[in-house]
Design an enzyme around this catalytic site. Structure first.
Site, PDB file in Angstrom:
ATOM      1  N   GLU A 113       0.833  -1.210   0.000  1.00 26.70           N
ATOM      2  CA  GLU A 113       0.000   0.000   0.000  1.00 26.70           C
ATOM      3  C   GLU A 113       0.864   1.255   0.000  1.00 26.70           C
ATOM      4  O   GLU A 113       0.632   2.195  -0.745  1.00 26.70           O
ATOM      5  CB  GLU A 113      -0.906   0.027   1.245  1.00 26.70           C
ATOM      6  CG  GLU A 113      -1.929  -1.080   1.321  1.00 26.70           C
ATOM      7  CD  GLU A 113      -1.423  -2.314   2.048  1.00 26.70           C
ATOM      8  OE1 GLU A 113      -0.245  -2.686   1.862  1.00 26.70           O
ATOM      9  OE2 GLU A 113      -2.216  -2.905   2.793  1.00 26.70           O
ATOM     10  N   CYS A 126      -1.976  -2.933   7.398  1.00 26.39           N
ATOM     11  CA  CYS A 126      -1.386  -2.888   8.747  1.00 26.39           C
ATOM     12  C   CYS A 126      -1.614  -1.493   9.337  1.00 26.39           C
ATOM     13  O   CYS A 126      -2.030  -0.556   8.638  1.00 26.39           O
ATOM     14  CB  CYS A 126       0.106  -3.219   8.678  1.00 26.39           C
ATOM     15  SG  CYS A 126       1.115  -1.856   8.068  1.00 26.39           S
ATOM     16  N   CYS A 161       0.200   1.429   7.559  1.00 24.63           N
ATOM     17  CA  CYS A 161      -0.431   1.779   6.276  1.00 24.63           C
ATOM     18  C   CYS A 161      -1.752   2.495   6.485  1.00 24.63           C
ATOM     19  O   CYS A 161      -2.097   3.404   5.721  1.00 24.63           O
ATOM     20  CB  CYS A 161      -0.637   0.536   5.418  1.00 24.63           C
ATOM     21  SG  CYS A 161       0.912  -0.071   4.717  1.00 24.63           S
TER      22      CYS A 161
HETATM   23  N1  THU Z   1       1.906  -6.628   3.932  1.00 27.89           N
HETATM   24  C1  THU Z   1       1.530  -5.733   2.974  1.00 27.89           C
HETATM   25  O1  THU Z   1       2.301  -5.417   2.050  1.00 27.89           O
HETATM   26  N2  THU Z   1       0.271  -5.218   3.041  1.00 27.89           N
HETATM   27  C2  THU Z   1      -0.676  -5.609   3.929  1.00 27.89           C
HETATM   28  O2  THU Z   1      -1.797  -5.138   3.873  1.00 27.89           O
HETATM   29  C3  THU Z   1      -0.354  -6.609   4.961  1.00 27.89           C
HETATM   30  C4  THU Z   1       1.073  -6.999   5.054  1.00 27.89           C
HETATM   31  C5  THU Z   1       3.225  -7.259   3.814  1.00 27.89           C
HETATM   32  C6  THU Z   1       4.254  -6.867   4.814  1.00 27.89           C
HETATM   33  C7  THU Z   1       5.169  -8.076   4.755  1.00 27.89           C
HETATM   34  O3  THU Z   1       6.038  -7.924   3.643  1.00 27.89           O
HETATM   35  C8  THU Z   1       4.238  -9.235   4.472  1.00 27.89           C
HETATM   36  O4  THU Z   1       3.070  -8.656   3.929  1.00 27.89           O
HETATM   37  C9  THU Z   1       3.880 -10.061   5.685  1.00 27.89           C
HETATM   38  O5  THU Z   1       3.465  -9.255   6.732  1.00 27.89           O
END
Ligand code: THU
Length: 130
Positions: free
Chosen positions: A57, A86, A89
């Site tokens: 994101e 998360c 984000c």
């Molecule tokens: N992650 C994202 O890129 N976006 C989300 O909405 C949730 C988590 C990524 C962070 C990390 O690289 C992996 O997913 C596991 O947490």
């Protein structure tokens, strides 16, 4: 599915294919559309120093900002099992996009609609810095 959301979801899915996630093995893609209709993509990019990893994101929003986009209509996140953003984000989505719909899509094309306000109740924001 709404035509725009379908396009965003395809963009997010294609971004997830470029994910650099050797540590979590959890590829994520995101796509955000500006008011002008331009779509920006991001994927998660992980670091061996785990805390330096950046989510899909925030990378999509950074790509949009670099291009000069400032106003956004919607954001879509793609992951195998329908990730929600998360906490970090959620703050950045709120800061950059304000109130917008946020869609989560999984590998079976299940769509869940959220919105940035509900994802971050009682947000800290730019208004507090005035
Ligand atoms: N992650 C994202 O890129 N976006 C989300 O909405 C949730 C988590 C990524 C962070 C990390 O690289 C992996 O997913 C596991 O947490």
């Amino acid at each position: 599915m709404d035509e725009l959301i379908k396009k965003l979801s395809e963009a997010a899915q294609s971004a997830a294919k470029n994910s650099h996630s050797p540590f979590s093995n959890y590829p994520v893609g995101a796509a955000v559309v500006s008011e002008s209709g331009k779509i920006y993509k991001g994927c998660n990019v992980e670091s061996s120093s785990y805390g330096l990893s950046v989510c899909a994101e925030r990378n999509a929003l950074a790509a949009a900002i670099v291009d000069g986009a400032r106003d956004f209509k919607a954001l879509v996140i793609y992951s195998k099992n329908g990730a929600t953003p998360c906490g970090a984000c959620r703050q950045v989505i709120w800061d950059i996009c304000g109130p917008i719909p946020v869609y989560s899509i999984d590998k079976n094309d299940n769509v869940t609609k959220y919105n940035s306000q509900k994802l971050l109740p009682e947000p800290f924001g730019a208004n507090k810095l005035e």
